[in-house]
Design an enzyme around this catalytic site. Sequence first.
Site, mmCIF file in Angstrom:
data_model
loop_
_atom_site.group_PDB
_atom_site.id
_atom_site.type_symbol
_atom_site.label_atom_id
_atom_site.label_comp_id
_atom_site.label_asym_id
_atom_site.label_seq_id
_atom_site.Cartn_x
_atom_site.Cartn_y
_atom_site.Cartn_z
ATOM 1 N N ASN A 1 -8.855 -2.596 -5.773
ATOM 2 C CA ASN A 1 -9.515 -1.852 -6.849
ATOM 3 C C ASN A 1 -10.404 -2.739 -7.728
ATOM 4 O O ASN A 1 -9.947 -3.736 -8.290
ATOM 5 C CB ASN A 1 -8.438 -1.179 -7.723
ATOM 6 C CG ASN A 1 -8.939 0.074 -8.393
ATOM 7 O OD1 ASN A 1 -10.091 0.466 -8.211
ATOM 8 N ND2 ASN A 1 -8.077 0.707 -9.173
ATOM 9 N N ARG B 1 7.676 9.176 -13.405
ATOM 10 C CA ARG B 1 7.329 8.082 -14.309
ATOM 11 C C ARG B 1 6.745 8.679 -15.574
ATOM 12 O O ARG B 1 5.880 9.563 -15.494
ATOM 13 C CB ARG B 1 6.312 7.182 -13.607
ATOM 14 C CG ARG B 1 6.003 5.906 -14.336
ATOM 15 C CD ARG B 1 4.872 5.152 -13.661
ATOM 16 N NE ARG B 1 3.594 5.516 -14.231
ATOM 17 C CZ ARG B 1 2.480 4.775 -14.126
ATOM 18 N NH1 ARG B 1 2.505 3.639 -13.450
ATOM 19 N NH2 ARG B 1 1.358 5.156 -14.675
ATOM 20 N N TYR C 1 -2.801 2.394 -21.087
ATOM 21 C CA TYR C 1 -2.543 2.470 -19.653
ATOM 22 C C TYR C 1 -1.659 3.688 -19.327
ATOM 23 O O TYR C 1 -0.691 3.981 -20.034
ATOM 24 C CB TYR C 1 -1.825 1.199 -19.146
ATOM 25 C CG TYR C 1 -1.314 1.442 -17.762
ATOM 26 C CD1 TYR C 1 -2.196 1.467 -16.686
ATOM 27 C CD2 TYR C 1 0.022 1.776 -17.538
ATOM 28 C CE1 TYR C 1 -1.763 1.797 -15.421
ATOM 29 C CE2 TYR C 1 0.461 2.096 -16.266
ATOM 30 C CZ TYR C 1 -0.437 2.108 -15.223
ATOM 31 O OH TYR C 1 -0.021 2.461 -13.977
ATOM 32 N N ASP D 1 6.276 2.179 -16.737
ATOM 33 C CA ASP D 1 5.475 1.003 -16.377
ATOM 34 C C ASP D 1 4.929 0.358 -17.651
ATOM 35 O O ASP D 1 4.116 0.968 -18.363
ATOM 36 C CB ASP D 1 4.315 1.441 -15.465
ATOM 37 C CG ASP D 1 3.571 0.265 -14.850
ATOM 38 O OD1 ASP D 1 3.809 -0.883 -15.282
ATOM 39 O OD2 ASP D 1 2.750 0.506 -13.941
ATOM 40 N N HIS E 1 3.173 -2.348 -17.577
ATOM 41 C CA HIS E 1 1.881 -2.882 -17.135
ATOM 42 C C HIS E 1 1.615 -4.265 -17.725
ATOM 43 O O HIS E 1 0.530 -4.532 -18.278
ATOM 44 C CB HIS E 1 0.744 -1.896 -17.443
ATOM 45 C CG HIS E 1 -0.226 -1.738 -16.319
ATOM 46 N ND1 HIS E 1 -1.503 -2.208 -16.380
ATOM 47 C CD2 HIS E 1 -0.091 -1.183 -15.090
ATOM 48 C CE1 HIS E 1 -2.123 -1.939 -15.234
ATOM 49 N NE2 HIS E 1 -1.286 -1.318 -14.434
ATOM 50 N N GLU F 1 9.117 -1.135 -15.143
ATOM 51 C CA GLU F 1 8.205 -1.857 -14.232
ATOM 52 C C GLU F 1 7.302 -2.838 -14.976
ATOM 53 O O GLU F 1 6.839 -2.542 -16.085
ATOM 54 C CB GLU F 1 7.343 -0.809 -13.514
ATOM 55 C CG GLU F 1 6.308 -1.414 -12.593
ATOM 56 C CD GLU F 1 5.331 -0.366 -12.067
ATOM 57 O OE1 GLU F 1 5.650 0.852 -12.114
ATOM 58 O OE2 GLU F 1 4.240 -0.753 -11.631
ATOM 59 N N GLU G 1 3.516 -5.116 -7.764
ATOM 60 C CA GLU G 1 2.387 -4.399 -7.153
ATOM 61 C C GLU G 1 1.176 -5.305 -6.948
ATOM 62 O O GLU G 1 0.336 -5.016 -6.109
ATOM 63 C CB GLU G 1 2.016 -3.164 -7.967
ATOM 64 C CG GLU G 1 1.421 -3.470 -9.325
ATOM 65 C CD GLU G 1 1.150 -2.230 -10.156
ATOM 66 O OE1 GLU G 1 1.857 -1.227 -9.990
ATOM 67 O OE2 GLU G 1 0.232 -2.289 -10.988
ATOM 68 N N ARG H 1 7.905 -4.265 -5.657
ATOM 69 C CA ARG H 1 6.841 -3.261 -5.556
ATOM 70 C C ARG H 1 5.707 -3.688 -4.634
ATOM 71 O O ARG H 1 4.664 -3.036 -4.578
ATOM 72 C CB ARG H 1 6.261 -2.976 -6.952
ATOM 73 C CG ARG H 1 7.293 -2.542 -7.949
ATOM 74 C CD ARG H 1 7.100 -1.160 -8.468
ATOM 75 N NE ARG H 1 5.764 -0.836 -8.859
ATOM 76 C CZ ARG H 1 5.073 0.206 -8.384
ATOM 77 N NH1 ARG H 1 5.594 1.001 -7.482
ATOM 78 N NH2 ARG H 1 3.851 0.449 -8.819
ATOM 79 N N ASP I 1 -5.574 4.172 -5.825
ATOM 80 C CA ASP I 1 -6.498 3.188 -5.250
ATOM 81 C C ASP I 1 -5.997 2.673 -3.895
ATOM 82 O O ASP I 1 -6.687 1.895 -3.241
ATOM 83 C CB ASP I 1 -6.780 2.031 -6.218
ATOM 84 C CG ASP I 1 -5.548 1.484 -6.898
ATOM 85 O OD1 ASP I 1 -4.886 2.238 -7.624
ATOM 86 O OD2 ASP I 1 -5.250 0.298 -6.704
ATOM 87 N N GLU J 1 6.189 5.215 -4.782
ATOM 88 C CA GLU J 1 5.284 5.821 -5.760
ATOM 89 C C GLU J 1 4.320 6.753 -5.013
ATOM 90 O O GLU J 1 3.806 6.414 -3.941
ATOM 91 C CB GLU J 1 4.491 4.719 -6.467
ATOM 92 C CG GLU J 1 3.521 5.241 -7.514
ATOM 93 C CD GLU J 1 2.771 4.108 -8.211
ATOM 94 O OE1 GLU J 1 2.694 2.996 -7.654
ATOM 95 O OE2 GLU J 1 2.267 4.357 -9.331
ATOM 96 N N TRP K 1 -4.436 -6.098 -19.215
ATOM 97 C CA TRP K 1 -4.579 -4.642 -19.104
ATOM 98 C C TRP K 1 -3.408 -4.066 -18.327
ATOM 99 O O TRP K 1 -2.895 -4.615 -17.411
ATOM 100 C CB TRP K 1 -5.895 -4.245 -18.395
ATOM 101 C CG TRP K 1 -5.933 -2.755 -18.268
ATOM 102 C CD1 TRP K 1 -6.124 -1.831 -19.262
ATOM 103 C CD2 TRP K 1 -5.711 -1.986 -17.068
ATOM 104 N NE1 TRP K 1 -6.030 -0.556 -18.762
ATOM 105 C CE2 TRP K 1 -5.777 -0.621 -17.419
ATOM 106 C CE3 TRP K 1 -5.435 -2.341 -15.726
ATOM 107 C CZ2 TRP K 1 -5.590 0.409 -16.489
ATOM 108 C CZ3 TRP K 1 -5.258 -1.339 -14.815
ATOM 109 C CH2 TRP K 1 -5.333 0.039 -15.208
HETATM 110 O O1 KDG Z 1 -5.545 -0.684 -9.423
HETATM 111 C C1 KDG Z 1 -4.556 -0.801 -10.400
HETATM 112 C C2 KDG Z 1 -3.573 0.341 -10.294
HETATM 113 O O2 KDG Z 1 -3.139 0.498 -8.986
HETATM 114 C C3 KDG Z 1 -2.385 0.112 -11.184
HETATM 115 O O3 KDG Z 1 -2.813 0.017 -12.498
HETATM 116 C C4 KDG Z 1 -1.413 1.259 -11.018
HETATM 117 O O4 KDG Z 1 0.265 0.077 -12.235
HETATM 118 C C5 KDG Z 1 -0.038 0.942 -11.444
HETATM 119 C C6 KDG Z 1 1.043 1.719 -10.839
HETATM 120 O O5 KDG Z 1 2.202 1.408 -11.108
HETATM 121 O O6 KDG Z 1 0.744 2.649 -10.090
HETATM 122 MG MG MG Z 2 2.340 -0.444 -12.044
#
Ligand code: KDG
Ligand code: MG
Length: 420
Positions: A55, A165, A177, A228, A230, A254, A280, A301, A334, A357, A420
């Site tokens: 992404n 979630r 986010y 999440d 993030h 997460e 992730e 993840r 994505d 997910e 972010w």
């Molecule tokens: O491209 C970034 C996203 O895939 C991400 O921000 C999504 O954190 C994410 C999630 O848990 O799906």
């Molecule tokens: Mg995530």
Amino acid sequence: MNRFAQFPAQTYRDAVSPLKIVSAKVIVTCPGRNFVTLKIETSQGIYGVGDATLNGRELAVAAYLKEHVLPLLIGRDPHQIEDIWQYLYRGAYWRGGPVTMSAIAAVDMALWDIKGKAAGLPVYQLLGGRCRSAITVYGHANGNDIEGTLEAARQYKDLGYKAVRLQTGIPGLASTYGVSKDKFFYEPADAGLPTENRWSTEAYMRTVPELFEKARMALGDEIHLLHDVHHRLTPIEAARLARDLEPYRLFWLEDAVVAENQQNFRLIRQHSTTPLAVGEIFSTVWDAKQLIEEQLIDYIRATVVHAGGITHLRKIAAFADLHNVRTGCHGATDLSPISMAAALNFNISIPNFGIQEYMRHTSATDAVFPHDYRFEEGLLQVNESPGLGVDIDEALAAEHPYRPAYLPVNRLLDGSMFNW
Ligand code: KDG
Ligand code: MG
């Protein structure tokens, strides 16, 4: 007499495995969002597809594949999946990283797809067969405030989801986010140049426990709840949040902290029994070695497309299984339906699957990538068709040319750059 003499190695290669890779191409398409797809064609007309989407950095992987990987594939036997994986990983000398590992992943997925089609079997059968009947997934409920999030969560419950979630807007912050404009199809890479978000850890830490307290009251005890962070807390902040959330029995918390320093998770563990998930953005097992070995997390993840394909993800999962860590593959929009199909074939075949997910793709994306998997009552049913059970409609893909799109960036209220 040697009882295997009737199967000399040379004959096996020529008679049983006459397939050769004759061509390969990269397809970039934007049916609402960008996807990079690799298509590998063989001498017998069988082809395989792999997802290479990273992404906001899509064209880097497309160029890596076109310039540095595809020329190395022509003439090879597509059945030699492990050897090709090792050739691309070790052979580059420059190991790992999201661009390289997404490119290798795309090759790997396409080769498993070819092997399945050649065998007339869904890929999961080649991975050892089913360990379960279907795949439990979690959806994304979000809203501009707590009430809006709970309303969305009720809708997911009504659709049969067993896990959801929860992300909510934070009072005082214009955006954050996980809160989408379109409530069902979250797409953060929303602009030709990165949009700027503002962040306050204090406001966030005040809001999230209240969200989950109200969620348990509104949604009951049965449904699994996830969240999440993030990557936005320090270890001590994450430890406090994980402890504050304990009464609401989350399925997982997460990305509570950034995981570049894997020891960050030790502090959270020392203070809380809230299950932790991360990975992730991991590219290889090395990103998670300490986390898994020391049992600092409960769910890994890492996902097919960003962690080197099915071949490498199986190794991560096997290592995790030794340490009571389950999988929870990334499955945001994505990741194309090819990644989802590969993840499902993987998930159904491993002993330590945790959850998947599942963010729905738009109908435009689904049309470009026809697939066999389907959602039923909170579960995804896996393909019975040979290979990965997913394809790309190239003519349709060509109608959606690439559009630059970046993920947002994030700054603290004083203007400092943040995660972010
Ligand atoms: O491209 C970034 C996203 O895939 C991400 O921000 C999504 O954190 C994410 C999630 O848990 O799906
Ligand atoms: Mg995530």
